[in-house]
Design an enzyme around this catalytic site. Structure first.
Site, PDB file in Angstrom:
ATOM      1  N   GLY A  12     -31.729  42.037  60.227  1.00 23.09           N
ATOM      2  CA  GLY A  12     -32.399  41.253  59.807  1.00 23.09           C
ATOM      3  C   GLY A  12     -32.542  40.197  60.236  1.00 23.09           C
ATOM      4  O   GLY A  12     -32.536  40.490  61.314  1.00 23.09           O
ATOM      5  N   ASP A  13     -33.094  39.248  59.602  1.00 25.45           N
ATOM      6  CA  ASP A  13     -34.269  37.762  60.633  1.00 25.45           C
ATOM      7  C   ASP A  13     -35.015  38.382  61.819  1.00 25.45           C
ATOM      8  O   ASP A  13     -35.569  38.500  62.978  1.00 25.45           O
ATOM      9  CB  ASP A  13     -32.679  36.907  61.183  1.00 25.45           C
ATOM     10  CG  ASP A  13     -32.191  36.982  60.270  1.00 25.45           C
ATOM     11  OD1 ASP A  13     -32.307  36.249  59.504  1.00 25.45           O
ATOM     12  OD2 ASP A  13     -30.830  37.738  60.437  1.00 25.45           O
ATOM     13  N   GLY A  15     -38.925  37.936  61.380  1.00 20.85           N
ATOM     14  CA  GLY A  15     -39.317  37.396  60.594  1.00 20.85           C
ATOM     15  C   GLY A  15     -40.838  38.086  60.066  1.00 20.85           C
ATOM     16  O   GLY A  15     -41.957  37.901  59.713  1.00 20.85           O
ATOM     17  N   HIS A  43     -34.924  31.611  54.690  1.00 25.09           N
ATOM     18  CA  HIS A  43     -35.934  31.344  55.690  1.00 25.09           C
ATOM     19  C   HIS A  43     -35.756  29.987  55.980  1.00 25.09           C
ATOM     20  O   HIS A  43     -35.530  29.448  54.835  1.00 25.09           O
ATOM     21  CB  HIS A  43     -37.335  32.178  55.460  1.00 25.09           C
ATOM     22  CG  HIS A  43     -37.771  32.167  54.180  1.00 25.09           C
ATOM     23  ND1 HIS A  43     -37.140  33.335  52.635  1.00 25.09           N
ATOM     24  CD2 HIS A  43     -38.116  31.365  53.151  1.00 25.09           C
ATOM     25  CE1 HIS A  43     -37.343  33.059  51.679  1.00 25.09           C
ATOM     26  NE2 HIS A  43     -37.498  31.355  51.789  1.00 25.09           N
ATOM     27  N   THR A 249     -30.287  31.004  59.772  1.00 29.20           N
ATOM     28  CA  THR A 249     -30.431  30.072  58.472  1.00 29.20           C
ATOM     29  C   THR A 249     -29.187  29.841  57.089  1.00 29.20           C
ATOM     30  O   THR A 249     -29.587  28.580  57.379  1.00 29.20           O
ATOM     31  CB  THR A 249     -32.066  31.086  57.918  1.00 29.20           C
ATOM     32  OG1 THR A 249     -32.459  31.455  58.855  1.00 29.20           O
ATOM     33  CG2 THR A 249     -32.548  29.164  57.244  1.00 29.20           C
ATOM     34  N   VAL A 250     -28.676  30.982  56.984  1.00 26.93           N
ATOM     35  CA  VAL A 250     -27.365  30.447  56.289  1.00 26.93           C
ATOM     36  C   VAL A 250     -26.640  29.809  56.288  1.00 26.93           C
ATOM     37  O   VAL A 250     -25.838  28.845  56.178  1.00 26.93           O
ATOM     38  CB  VAL A 250     -27.733  31.705  55.077  1.00 26.93           C
ATOM     39  CG1 VAL A 250     -26.674  31.185  54.219  1.00 26.93           C
ATOM     40  CG2 VAL A 250     -28.751  32.640  54.170  1.00 26.93           C
ATOM     41  N   ARG A 253     -24.527  30.451  62.108  1.00 27.48           N
ATOM     42  CA  ARG A 253     -23.681  30.827  63.390  1.00 27.48           C
ATOM     43  C   ARG A 253     -24.813  31.554  64.655  1.00 27.48           C
ATOM     44  O   ARG A 253     -26.043  31.717  64.100  1.00 27.48           O
ATOM     45  CB  ARG A 253     -23.171  32.453  62.470  1.00 27.48           C
ATOM     46  CG  ARG A 253     -22.026  31.817  61.867  1.00 27.48           C
ATOM     47  CD  ARG A 253     -21.022  33.394  61.504  1.00 27.48           C
ATOM     48  NE  ARG A 253     -22.152  34.056  60.293  1.00 27.48           N
ATOM     49  CZ  ARG A 253     -22.229  34.816  59.743  1.00 27.48           C
ATOM     50  NH1 ARG A 253     -20.323  35.860  60.073  1.00 27.48           N
ATOM     51  NH2 ARG A 253     -23.254  35.634  59.467  1.00 27.48           N
TER      52      ARG A 253
HETATM   53  P1  IMP Z   1     -23.188  39.877  53.159  1.00 32.27           P
HETATM   54  O1  IMP Z   1     -23.757  39.683  52.519  1.00 32.27           O
HETATM   55  O2  IMP Z   1     -23.014  37.746  52.431  1.00 32.27           O
HETATM   56  O3  IMP Z   1     -21.452  39.930  52.214  1.00 32.27           O
HETATM   57  O4  IMP Z   1     -22.740  39.723  54.778  1.00 32.27           O
HETATM   58  C1  IMP Z   1     -21.879  40.819  55.434  1.00 32.27           C
HETATM   59  C2  IMP Z   1     -23.415  40.826  56.430  1.00 32.27           C
HETATM   60  O5  IMP Z   1     -24.781  41.477  56.165  1.00 32.27           O
HETATM   61  C3  IMP Z   1     -22.698  40.337  57.756  1.00 32.27           C
HETATM   62  O6  IMP Z   1     -22.513  40.496  58.311  1.00 32.27           O
HETATM   63  C4  IMP Z   1     -23.968  38.814  57.871  1.00 32.27           C
HETATM   64  O7  IMP Z   1     -24.110  38.740  58.311  1.00 32.27           O
HETATM   65  C5  IMP Z   1     -25.150  40.159  57.215  1.00 32.27           C
HETATM   66  N1  IMP Z   1     -26.374  39.519  56.329  1.00 32.27           N
HETATM   67  C6  IMP Z   1     -26.192  39.616  55.358  1.00 32.27           C
HETATM   68  N2  IMP Z   1     -27.756  38.837  54.769  1.00 32.27           N
HETATM   69  C7  IMP Z   1     -28.394  38.831  56.073  1.00 32.27           C
HETATM   70  C8  IMP Z   1     -29.318  38.026  56.423  1.00 32.27           C
HETATM   71  O8  IMP Z   1     -30.403  37.770  55.499  1.00 32.27           O
HETATM   72  N3  IMP Z   1     -29.759  38.578  57.770  1.00 32.27           N
HETATM   73  C9  IMP Z   1     -29.256  38.831  58.566  1.00 32.27           C
HETATM   74  N4  IMP Z   1     -28.073  39.462  58.392  1.00 32.27           N
HETATM   75  C10 IMP Z   1     -27.650  38.983  56.808  1.00 32.27           C
HETATM   76 MG    MG Z   2     -32.599  35.586  57.204  1.00 23.24          MG
END
Ligand code: IMP
Ligand code: MG
Length: 336
Positions: A12-13, A15, A43, A249-250, A253
């Site tokens: 993820g992330d 870009g 984003h 972004t969310v 961290r």
């Molecule tokens: P959840 O989807 O919020 O349950 O998180 C489960 C795992 O997926 C965690 O390690 C999150 O940091 C990761 N995660 C969920 N959505 C994203 C994203 O959009 N980008 C990167 N990591 C994500």
């Molecule tokens: Mg992201």
């Protein structure tokens, strides 16, 4: 007709948002529809002086001509959605499938209070895991049951397939990344759903025979937020030396940083059915490439990196992002 899926190849992330926005401005889609889990993805957008993390509106919204859609596979948090529609001013051109699952306050509370989800997995605390669990148990509400969403409801599958019948261009935007797929990722350190290209098609009600291209986006230096294995992770000292520091972004961290993982790139390309790849952050491989817009402007180190990546992925790299601005990209599609 042309239907292209854009997905993340690592954790993820990568870009993807910029890649989607670039392709949209070039290819002029009538619809940009998003798949993926829900508001756990983010984003960053600039509104005036301030930066916001947008989580429900498809990142392709910066292309003003397309209708924006949220496919039925996706979870909608009505509060987040309505706030963002106002914030980025997409009223009148954004639509939600009536069958989307709904995130309630209670799902967020459960996500945040769960030692398993919050502490062990490192969830984003946005309620996605509990909401998908209730969806599977068939107890949760659907978007069409929420009066505040009434003006936005459509049948995304019908709209997207009709657009393809009319020979229009459609982009299907994935969120998250391959490594956190529930089916193919580093279980149990994954999100609550598959994140591969097939899932993004299914989320929007598009059958596999209608997909023309799958663009998998890879980061030159992959990152991971949350817990779980990351085989090429570097130490914080090393990433600091390289000048790489990123924050989610969310969740805000700090993201863990790694080096290129050829084995993962190959596996991810295989399962995504990659037809072409995008590489982002090439300016981190060699800062001399910052802002390049032509392949010939890339240094030998960058070109060697791309050649290695193509070898790993087994498909051509057709998009190379060289900086954060929209214009800082090399587009080789149709030139190879
Ligand atoms: P959840 O989807 O919020 O349950 O998180 C489960 C795992 O997926 C965690 O390690 C999150 O940091 C990761 N995660 C969920 N959505 C994203 C994203 O959009 N980008 C990167 N990591 C994500
Ligand atoms: Mg992201």
């Amino acid at each position: 007709m042309s239907c292209t899926i854009i997905v993340g190849g690592f954790f993820g992330d990568e870009g993807k948002g910029k890649i989607v926005a670039h392709i949209a401005h070039q290819d002029r889609p009538s619809i940009i529809a998003r798949g993926g889990v829900g508001p756990n993805a983010g984003h960053t957008v600039q509104v005036g002086e301030k930066e916001y993390g947008v989580r429900m509106v498809p990142s392709g919204f910066v292309y003003p001509e397309a209708a924006l859609m949220i496919g039925s596979g996706v979870l909608v948090d009505p509060r987040v959605f309505l706030r963002e529609v106002d914030l980025v001013d997409v009223q009148g051109r954004i639509f939600v499938d009536g069958r989307c699952g709904v995130i309630e306050e209670e799902h967020i509370a459960r996500d945040k209070a769960s030692g398993h989800l919050r502490d062990k997995i490192g969830s984003t605390g946005t309620g996605c895991g509990p909401a998908n669990a209730d969806r599977v148990l068939r107890t949760s509400r659907q978007a069409k049951d929420v009066p505040e969403l009434a003006d936005f409801i459509t049948d995304v599958a019908e709209d997207v397939n009709s657009a393809l019948d009319r020979d229009e261009v459609v982009l299907l935007e994935g969120t998250q990344g391959f490594g956190i797929s529930l089916y193919f990722g580093t279980y149990p350190f994954v999100t609550s759903k598959d994140t591969s290209a097939s899932q993004i098609a299914a989320d929007n009600g598009v059958g596999p025979t209608r997909i023309d291209d799958v663009i998998v986006v890879f980061k030159a230096y992959p990152t991971r937020v949350g817990e779980g294995p990351f085989s090429t992770e570097m130490t914080a000292e090393r990433s600091h030396e390289l000048g790489i520091e990123e924050f989610g972004t969310v969740t805000h961290r700090q993201r863990r940083i790694g080096t290129w993982d050829g084995k993962m790139a190959r596996y991810s390309a295989m399962i995504n059915g990659c037809t072409q790849a995008a590489i982002t952050g090439i300016d981190r491989i060699d800062p001399a490439c910052f802002g390049a817009t032509e392949y010939d402007q890339l240094t030998k180190a960058a070109r060697d990196f791309i050649a290695q990546a193509e070898n790993d992925i087994g498909k051509p790299v057709t998009l190379i992002s060289t900086g954060p601005e929209m214009s800082q990209i090399i587009d080789l599609r149709g030139k190879l």
